[in-house]
Design an enzyme around this catalytic site. Structure first.
Site, mmCIF file in Angstrom:
data_model
loop_
_atom_site.group_PDB
_atom_site.id
_atom_site.type_symbol
_atom_site.label_atom_id
_atom_site.label_comp_id
_atom_site.label_asym_id
_atom_site.label_seq_id
_atom_site.Cartn_x
_atom_site.Cartn_y
_atom_site.Cartn_z
ATOM 1 N N GLU A 5 -52.592 -39.585 4.675
ATOM 2 C CA GLU A 5 -51.549 -38.569 4.748
ATOM 3 C C GLU A 5 -50.251 -39.207 4.258
ATOM 4 O OE1 GLU A 5 -49.254 -35.718 7.967
ATOM 5 O OE2 GLU A 5 -49.385 -37.882 8.195
ATOM 6 N N ASP A 55 -53.117 -40.888 9.777
ATOM 7 C CA ASP A 55 -51.884 -40.119 9.947
ATOM 8 C C ASP A 55 -50.660 -41.003 9.703
ATOM 9 O OD1 ASP A 55 -50.397 -37.699 11.058
ATOM 10 O OD2 ASP A 55 -49.684 -39.311 12.354
ATOM 11 N N TRP A 111 -58.869 -51.954 46.079
ATOM 12 C CA TRP A 111 -57.513 -52.050 45.558
ATOM 13 C C TRP A 111 -56.784 -53.304 46.040
ATOM 14 C CZ3 TRP A 111 -56.114 -49.347 41.491
ATOM 15 C CH2 TRP A 111 -56.874 -48.205 41.174
ATOM 16 N N GLU A 143 -53.359 -60.418 16.720
ATOM 17 C CA GLU A 143 -54.001 -59.623 17.769
ATOM 18 C C GLU A 143 -53.792 -58.120 17.575
ATOM 19 O OE1 GLU A 143 -56.135 -60.726 19.948
ATOM 20 O OE2 GLU A 143 -55.880 -62.782 19.228
#
Length: 640
Positions: A353, A297, A42, A273
């Site tokens: 949809e 959707d 980390w 992009e």
């Protein structure tokens, strides 16, 4: 387009042939970018990206001294980004392929990005080829997490082993999976996506999802995914919102970048992009997981700057071809469909949809259309709910029902459905529950009396679904559990219900119990699908409706050489009822909703034969006379 849509091979975190890790991110608002995680203890600044052109950042981490990959499979990785304000923020790569909720901290709901690169012996190897695109599409809409009768989140493996065999037995040739792309909030039903390239970890691993898809293919079942490219979750720490520290990046700025009803971010489809990201997302699931298509959707929201909010579309063409139309998103959908159908012409299925009725939505891009294969017939379930909630059976209008079921543009295919997940959600009820309500708790046992409410409910459930199946479109969709009349509604665990799973499951045990009447509806659903498999009405031309009798409550139509007769009358049965028939000859009954195995009363002999008379009726060249009991549907096929 071929290379552009495979940008997941360069973007995100990838492994090169020599074992080095190659990273690329698009963060135009960033000042510095670092990769950190378990692999470097980390250390937030040890592994710095180099800034390239057009907002791109690149990093190469060489292999370990022994030639092994420097990042361990399954370890946590994050990006540490310095913003223009000088602040450092942690982000997950938008291209991350797996994300999990921390296991050791129950109060931490922020997902971690996982480096997913299993060794060869742990990788799933596909065994089956994709099935070819079905001509008559029969879709089983499903959600993996709710697919168990137990109060828990079901797994990919549970769905593979227990639900896929049911789907096959019921005669469906496609499964449409909801909520596969990772979404932190379970109760969003998968419509608040946080990690677009990751399969949801709450059901299992990517390898287990591959097994699900491969097993379905082995059964001849195509696999479709719900794809949400209309908006994205507002989550910052584990989503793609404010990825580079700015409010834009993938999205529009200010009010244009927020959906006021969904409280989510709206993509800026004019950006190169963004197109790369979304097109590659589609390609990734096809190449990596072998899926066969998508249900897009929120297409209405994408098509219009108003997102369709507060707009009741009348069909006037000025509503579609004006300044309200969002040409950037429309072009994105054309690009997506062009790419998908060009690269995968034999298998690809795309469904829109859209509630607005946009013309040419389901015509090829080469004709100037948007390129979808099908649109959802969203007015149909609304009509059924309207009738069940507000209209007495005696007042049902046959002409109104037929109009709703046939109101579609010729040449633009429609997926018909009587109910989907929308109708099952809390605040609404399934068709079966609208029909039978509280008596489902007391009188669905075969050992109890057949009450009038249960008798009516079983009969109308079958008629509604068959009429929709046969007249409403060129494809059929059923939501998981509704094939057997699942009771009640669907409600995900949330604070408002004390995080309960009681209504977040599918009780398949009800249809398996031979002492319960759910089995009758389940049997009829299978018979209906198998009749279409035999006679192919979904792939045939639209029906010819010859009778819409308001007094008799009778509907008669022909499709694929079959004669369909529906009697919705509450008490009148008709003997020697005159039915128009185009093709002369001898007919037999091939589907009867009144059969004993469907919970009916056996009022029609299955061995009956019906001969036409050379006398026209209701616009057809011939006619025959049939016995049609009340609340019964019969389907006739010509013999020989």
């Amino acid at each position: 387009m071929e290379q552009f849509s495979r940008s997941y091979e360069q973007y995100g975190i990838n492994v090169a042939a020599d074992g080095s890790v190659v990273c690329r991110e698009w963060a135009p608002g960033a000042v510095e970018v670092y990769l950190t995680g378990d692999f470097n203890g980390w250390n937030k600044t040890q592994h710095a990206f180099k800034q390239g052109s057009f907002g791109k950042w690149d990093l190469i981490i060489p292999p370990n001294g022994d030639g092994n990959i420097p990042i361990a499979h399954g370890s946590i990785v994050k990006l540490n980004i310095k913003t223009k304000s000088g602040q450092f923020v942690e982000r997950i790569s938008p291209w991350i392929r797996y994300a999990i909720r921390p296991k050791n901290d129950p109060k931490n709901f922020t997902y971690d990005g996982i480096f997913w690169h299993p060794p060869p012996k742990e990788q799933y190897i596909f065994k089956h080829a994709r099935p070819k695109r079905p001509e008559g599409l029969r879709i089983y809409e499903a959600h993996v997490g709710i697919s168990s009768h137990e109060g828990k989140i079901a797994s990919y493996n549970h769905f593979t082993d227990n639900v896929l065999p049911r789907i096959k037995r019921q005669g469906y040739n496609a499964v449409q999976l909801m909520a596969i792309m990772e979404h932190v909030y379970y109760a969003s039903f998968g419509y608040q996506v946080t990690n677009f390239f990751a399969v949801s970890s709450r059901y299992g691993t990517p390898e287990e999802f591959k097994r699900l898809v491969d097993t379905a293919h082995g059964m001849g079942i195509s696999v479709l995914l719900d794809v949400v490219h209309s908006h994205a979750s507002k989550n910052v720490l584990d989503g793609i919102n404010e990825f580079d520290g700015t409010n834009t990046c993938f999205f529009h700025d200010a009010g244009k970048g927020v959906h006021s009803l969904w409280d989510s971010r709206l993509f800026d489809y004019s950006k190169w992009e963004v197109l790369r990201f979304l097109l590659s997302d589609l390609r990734w699931f096809i190449e990596e997981y072998k899926v066969d298509g998508y249900r897009f959707d929120g297409v209405t929201s994408m098509l219009y700057h108003s997102h369709g909010i507060g707009h009741g579309f009348s069909g006037d063409y000025n509503e579609y071809f004006g300044l309200n139309t969002d040409t950037d998103s429309l072009v994105y959908m054309m690009l997506a469909n062009h790419m998908l159908h060009s690269l995968y012409p034999d298998v690809m299925i795309t469904i829109a949809e859209d509630v607005s009725g946009m013309p040419a939505l389901c015509r090829p891009v080469s004709e100037g259309g948007q390129g979808f294969d099908y649109r959802l017939g969203m007015a149909i379930p609304d009509k059924w709910i309207e009738y069940l909630k507000d209209t007495r059976d005696e007042d049902w209008k046959m002409g109104d029902l037929v109009h709703t079921l046939t109101n579609r543009r010729y040449g633009e295919r429609t997926i018909a459905y009587a109910e989907s997940h929308d109708q099952a959600l809390v605040g609404d009820k399934s068709l079966a529950f609208w029909l039978m309500d509280k008596e489902m708790y007391t009188h669905m046992s075969c050992l109890t009396e057949m009450t009038g409410i249960i008798d009516r409910g079983l009969a109308l459930h079958k008629l509604i679904r068959l009429l929709t199946h046969a007249l409403g479109g060129e494809g059929w969709l059923n939501f998981i559990g509704n094939e057997f009349g699942h009771p009640e509604w669907l409600d995900f665990p949330r604070v408002g219900n004390q995080e309960s799973f009681h209504y977040c499951r599918r009780q398949f045990n009800l249809s398996d119990d031979e002492l319960l009447r759910y089995k009758f509806l389940n049997n009829f659903d299978a018979a209906m699908n198998k009749a279409d498999e035999t006679y192919h009405w979904l792939s045939a031309d639209p029906a010819w409706v010859s009778t819409k009798h308001e007094g008799d409550k009778v509907i008669v139509f022909e499709r694929a050489g079959l004669v369909f007769v529906f009697n919705f009358h509450t008490f009148k049965s008709f003997s020697d009822y005159k039915v128009g028939v185009e093709v002369s000859g001898k007919y037999k009954i091939v589907l009867d909703s009144d059969r004993e195995e469907f919970g009916g009363h056996k009022r029609v002999s299955p061995d009956s034969e019906f001969f036409t008379f050379n006398e026209g009726y209701n616009g057809r060249r011939n006619h025959m006379c049939v016995y049609i009991p009340c609340r019964v549907a019969l389907v006739f096929a010509k013999v020989g």
